[in-house]
Design an enzyme around this catalytic site. Structure first.
Site, PDB file in Angstrom:
ATOM      1  N   ARG A 169       5.009  -1.929  -3.792  1.00 43.47           N
ATOM      2  CA  ARG A 169       5.667  -3.911  -4.575  1.00 43.47           C
ATOM      3  C   ARG A 169       5.837  -4.661  -2.828  1.00 43.47           C
ATOM      4  O   ARG A 169       5.364  -5.558  -3.156  1.00 43.47           O
ATOM      5  CB  ARG A 169       6.258  -3.244  -4.844  1.00 43.47           C
ATOM      6  CG  ARG A 169       6.384  -2.809  -6.196  1.00 43.47           C
ATOM      7  CD  ARG A 169       6.792  -2.195  -7.422  1.00 43.47           C
ATOM      8  NE  ARG A 169       6.597  -1.161  -8.477  1.00 43.47           N
ATOM      9  CZ  ARG A 169       5.316  -1.343  -8.986  1.00 43.47           C
ATOM     10  NH1 ARG A 169       4.541  -2.573  -9.114  1.00 43.47           N
ATOM     11  NH2 ARG A 169       4.731  -0.627 -10.028  1.00 43.47           N
ATOM     12  N   ASP A 176      11.624  -2.893 -10.436  1.00 45.30           N
ATOM     13  CA  ASP A 176      10.719  -3.089  -9.812  1.00 45.30           C
ATOM     14  C   ASP A 176      10.153  -4.045  -9.595  1.00 45.30           C
ATOM     15  O   ASP A 176       9.506  -4.214  -8.178  1.00 45.30           O
ATOM     16  CB  ASP A 176       9.100  -2.279 -10.464  1.00 45.30           C
ATOM     17  CG  ASP A 176       9.382  -0.726 -10.854  1.00 45.30           C
ATOM     18  OD1 ASP A 176      10.494   0.151  -9.992  1.00 45.30           O
ATOM     19  OD2 ASP A 176       9.095  -0.474 -12.112  1.00 45.30           O
ATOM     20  N   GLN A 202      12.886   7.251 -15.937  1.00 45.23           N
ATOM     21  CA  GLN A 202      12.585   8.419 -15.740  1.00 45.23           C
ATOM     22  C   GLN A 202      12.800   9.769 -16.024  1.00 45.23           C
ATOM     23  O   GLN A 202      12.383  10.842 -16.288  1.00 45.23           O
ATOM     24  CB  GLN A 202      12.387   8.669 -14.096  1.00 45.23           C
ATOM     25  CG  GLN A 202      11.068   7.468 -13.942  1.00 45.23           C
ATOM     26  CD  GLN A 202      10.614   7.083 -12.405  1.00 45.23           C
ATOM     27  OE1 GLN A 202      11.811   7.761 -11.545  1.00 45.23           O
ATOM     28  NE2 GLN A 202       9.663   6.659 -12.300  1.00 45.23           N
ATOM     29  N   GLY A 234       7.106   8.601  -8.300  1.00 45.92           N
ATOM     30  CA  GLY A 234       8.375   9.436  -8.834  1.00 45.92           C
ATOM     31  C   GLY A 234       7.887   9.795 -10.198  1.00 45.92           C
ATOM     32  O   GLY A 234       8.968  10.766 -10.934  1.00 45.92           O
ATOM     33  N   SER A 246      18.052   4.953 -15.687  1.00 47.00           N
ATOM     34  CA  SER A 246      16.691   5.892 -15.615  1.00 47.00           C
ATOM     35  C   SER A 246      15.785   6.354 -16.772  1.00 47.00           C
ATOM     36  O   SER A 246      16.143   7.048 -17.399  1.00 47.00           O
ATOM     37  CB  SER A 246      16.356   6.615 -14.867  1.00 47.00           C
ATOM     38  OG  SER A 246      15.681   7.416 -14.403  1.00 47.00           O
ATOM     39  N   LYS A 267       1.797   1.112 -15.452  1.00 48.65           N
ATOM     40  CA  LYS A 267       1.400   2.701 -15.006  1.00 48.65           C
ATOM     41  C   LYS A 267       2.319   3.613 -15.972  1.00 48.65           C
ATOM     42  O   LYS A 267       2.497   4.884 -16.111  1.00 48.65           O
ATOM     43  CB  LYS A 267       2.128   2.111 -13.612  1.00 48.65           C
ATOM     44  CG  LYS A 267       2.636   3.676 -12.680  1.00 48.65           C
ATOM     45  CD  LYS A 267       2.393   3.524 -11.120  1.00 48.65           C
ATOM     46  CE  LYS A 267       3.603   2.411 -10.666  1.00 48.65           C
ATOM     47  NZ  LYS A 267       4.302   3.332 -10.607  1.00 48.65           N
ATOM     48  N   SER A 268       3.365   3.037 -16.279  1.00 53.70           N
ATOM     49  CA  SER A 268       4.280   3.954 -17.004  1.00 53.70           C
ATOM     50  C   SER A 268       4.159   4.380 -18.123  1.00 53.70           C
ATOM     51  O   SER A 268       3.755   5.866 -18.299  1.00 53.70           O
ATOM     52  CB  SER A 268       5.723   3.439 -17.374  1.00 53.70           C
ATOM     53  OG  SER A 268       6.046   2.600 -16.099  1.00 53.70           O
ATOM     54  N   LYS A 297      13.454   4.276  -4.101  1.00 53.14           N
ATOM     55  CA  LYS A 297      12.555   3.667  -4.667  1.00 53.14           C
ATOM     56  C   LYS A 297      11.287   4.403  -3.422  1.00 53.14           C
ATOM     57  O   LYS A 297      11.914   4.762  -3.020  1.00 53.14           O
ATOM     58  CB  LYS A 297      12.120   2.403  -4.903  1.00 53.14           C
ATOM     59  CG  LYS A 297      13.241   2.177  -6.530  1.00 53.14           C
ATOM     60  CD  LYS A 297      12.823   2.231  -7.177  1.00 53.14           C
ATOM     61  CE  LYS A 297      13.656   1.990  -8.772  1.00 53.14           C
ATOM     62  NZ  LYS A 297      13.344   3.308  -9.677  1.00 53.14           N
TER      63      LYS A 297
HETATM   64  C1  S3P Z   1      10.018   3.871 -14.574  1.00 56.91           C
HETATM   65  C2  S3P Z   1      10.796   3.637 -14.649  1.00 56.91           C
HETATM   66  C3  S3P Z   1      11.634   3.561 -13.041  1.00 56.91           C
HETATM   67  C4  S3P Z   1      10.795   2.689 -12.465  1.00 56.91           C
HETATM   68  C5  S3P Z   1       9.832   3.357 -12.701  1.00 56.91           C
HETATM   69  C6  S3P Z   1       9.090   3.360 -13.432  1.00 56.91           C
HETATM   70  C7  S3P Z   1       8.977   5.663 -15.683  1.00 56.91           C
HETATM   71  O1  S3P Z   1      12.652   4.125 -12.229  1.00 56.91           O
HETATM   72  O2  S3P Z   1      10.976   2.233 -10.778  1.00 56.91           O
HETATM   73  O3  S3P Z   1       8.719   2.268 -11.138  1.00 56.91           O
HETATM   74  O4  S3P Z   1       7.998   4.806 -15.983  1.00 56.91           O
HETATM   75  O5  S3P Z   1       9.293   5.323 -16.631  1.00 56.91           O
HETATM   76  P1  S3P Z   1      13.868   4.512 -12.811  1.00 56.91           P
HETATM   77  O6  S3P Z   1      13.551   5.504 -14.143  1.00 56.91           O
HETATM   78  O7  S3P Z   1      14.241   5.386 -11.361  1.00 56.91           O
HETATM   79  O8  S3P Z   1      14.921   3.833 -13.190  1.00 56.91           O
END
Ligand code: S3P
Length: 439
Positions: free
Chosen positions: A392, A320, A173, A98, A171, A25-26, A347
């Protein structure tokens, strides 16, 4: 999201044979975003056909990017270049994602036009100031709703300046949002993380020819170079999806399962370390380099598990995987303690509260901590539990049910389609006792 869906889950057969899971996904979010603002066309293979990543692709299409989907799991993105995005005719819906919302906030902060990012009820309750505040330090103007949540109103046409950011939370993200904004800034953007997190944005930016360097805990992006398509991007299987099968096969006697083509970035695989410390029998059978980090096959065989203390420093490497770790702990001998994981409360749901409530309903002794939980494992009973619409948590509870004394009904599972379309069918065919029920 479609209508409401519940699952009935019960102990099935041993998990045997081999399987692959949908794309990461990421990596899928990042691949389609970078391909959109690159020059040239990028073929993405292994793209996750989940609601989250499809929402991101749909947003980019509304911003003027032509994206073809010749078959499931493939996208051909005709990049428009860094300055080729066009304003959309209304709010951009990130759904449950997110990653989509936070990374797009960074990308859109650098555009010449205004945008509005919205999401579903869960996403609209999640903290967004962790991206809007550091983006503001670069000169961006992003309004949030009350409480620092979505909708995000991103004002375009603001000159951005590269600055040095020291992140308070580990993070990926937030780091990624800042690097994407940095593509549009004057001067270098530097990001320092308190703990290293998944580095797909850095790796993919480098694959697209960006001027990016990593030195110690600092990542530095210097703007000025166009992004150029690398041609093809291969998205590996999502470790976070494989995780449910790793735990289920560990728990169910007689299991011997291979998982093929899984992304094994060490910033994602903390669960393997925990499961091995708990006594699990997991082998990495083959590992090869990939554009988004190492990719490999895993073999997992049943083994009795015992409780452990999860080192807080490992938390970002398995952020996750806590719902499914809680399921493993509920069926392990002895006590498992998790601390330093307060992020779980923000989350897709408050994962500590949701898992604690569900496992307690199934007779597990679990004590909630502000930043984790203490779980005394043993047997679990059947019962009716609620996933609170968290993909999840739903899958983790279906895993726990594979060793329950009775049937477990897991409520509100439709959001599993955000990250793992086809989970129920794949789980059934690999041995899970699981049935879907539209309600
Ligand atoms: C992700 C980073 C994580 C993870 C999320 C995907 C990403 O979040 O929990 O499912 O794709 O960069 P955080 O950046 O809030 O830790």
């Amino acid at each position: 999201m479609t209508g409401r869906l519940d699952w009935r889950a019960w102990p099935g057969r041993p998990l045997r044979g081999s399987l692959s899971v949908p794309g990461d996904k990421s990596v899928s979010h990042r691949a389609v975003m970078l391909a959109a603002v690159a020059t040239g066309s990028t073929r993405i293979e292994g793209f996750l056909e989940g609601e989250d990543t499809r929402a991101t692709a749909a947003i980019l299409a509304r911003l003027g990017v032509r994206i073809e989907a010749p078959d499931a799991g493939t996208r051909i993105v005709h990049g428009v270049g860094l300055h080729g995005l066009r304003p959309a005719d209304g709010p951009l819906d990130c759904g449950n994602a997110g990653t989509g919302m936070r990374l797009l906030a960074g990308l859109l902060a650098g555009q010449a036009f205004d945008s509005v990012l919205v999401g579903d009820a869960s996403l609209s309750a999640r903290p967004m100031q962790r991206v809007t505040v550091p983006l503001a330090a670069m000169g961006a103007a992003i309004d949030t709703g009350p409480g620092g949540t979505a909708p995000l109103r991103v004002e375009g046409g603001r000159p951005l300046a590269g600055v040095e950011h020291r992140l308070a939370v580990a993070s990926a993200q937030v780091k990624s949002a800042l690097l994407l904004a940095g593509l549009y800034a004057r001067g270098a953007t530097r990001v320092r993380e308190p703990h290293p997190t998944r580095d797909y944005t850095e790796r993919l930016l480098a694959a697209f020819g960006a001027d990016i360097a990593v030195a110690g805990d600092a990542i530095e992006l210097r703007p000025g170079r166009p992004l150029v398509s690398p041609g093809t991007l291969l998205v590996p299987g999502d470790f976070s999806s494989a995780a449910f099968f790793l735990v289920a096969a560990s728990l169910v006697p007689g299991s011997d399962l291979r998982l093929r083509g899984i992304g094994l970035d060490p910033r994602r695989t903390g669960l393997i370390d925990c499961l091995r410390e708990m006594g699990a029998d997991i082998e990495v059978e083959l590992s090869r380099p990939g554009q988004a980090g190492p990719v490999g096959d895993l073999r997992v065989r049943h083994a009795p598990l015992r409780g452990i203390e999860v080192p807080p420093a490992r938390v970002p490497d398995m952020i996750d995987e806590f719902p499914v770790l809680f399921a493993a702990a509920a069926l392990a001998q002895g006590r498992t303690r998790v601390a330093g994981a307060a992020e779980l409360r923000v989350k897709e749901s408050d994962r500590i509260a949701v898992m604690a409530r569900a496992l307690r309903t199934l007779g597990v002794a679990i004590e909630e901590l502000p930043d984790g939980a203490c779980i005394t494992g043993g047997a679990i009973a059947g019962g009716r539990v609620d996933s609170a619409g968290d993909h999840r948590c739903a899958m983790a509870l279906a895993v726990a049910a594979q060793r329950a004394a009775g049937e477990v009904v897991v409520g509100d599972c439709a959001n599993v389609a955000t990250s793992f379309p086809g989970f129920a069918a794949l789980a059934q065919s690999s041995g899970f006792g699981l049935a879907e029920e539209a309600v």
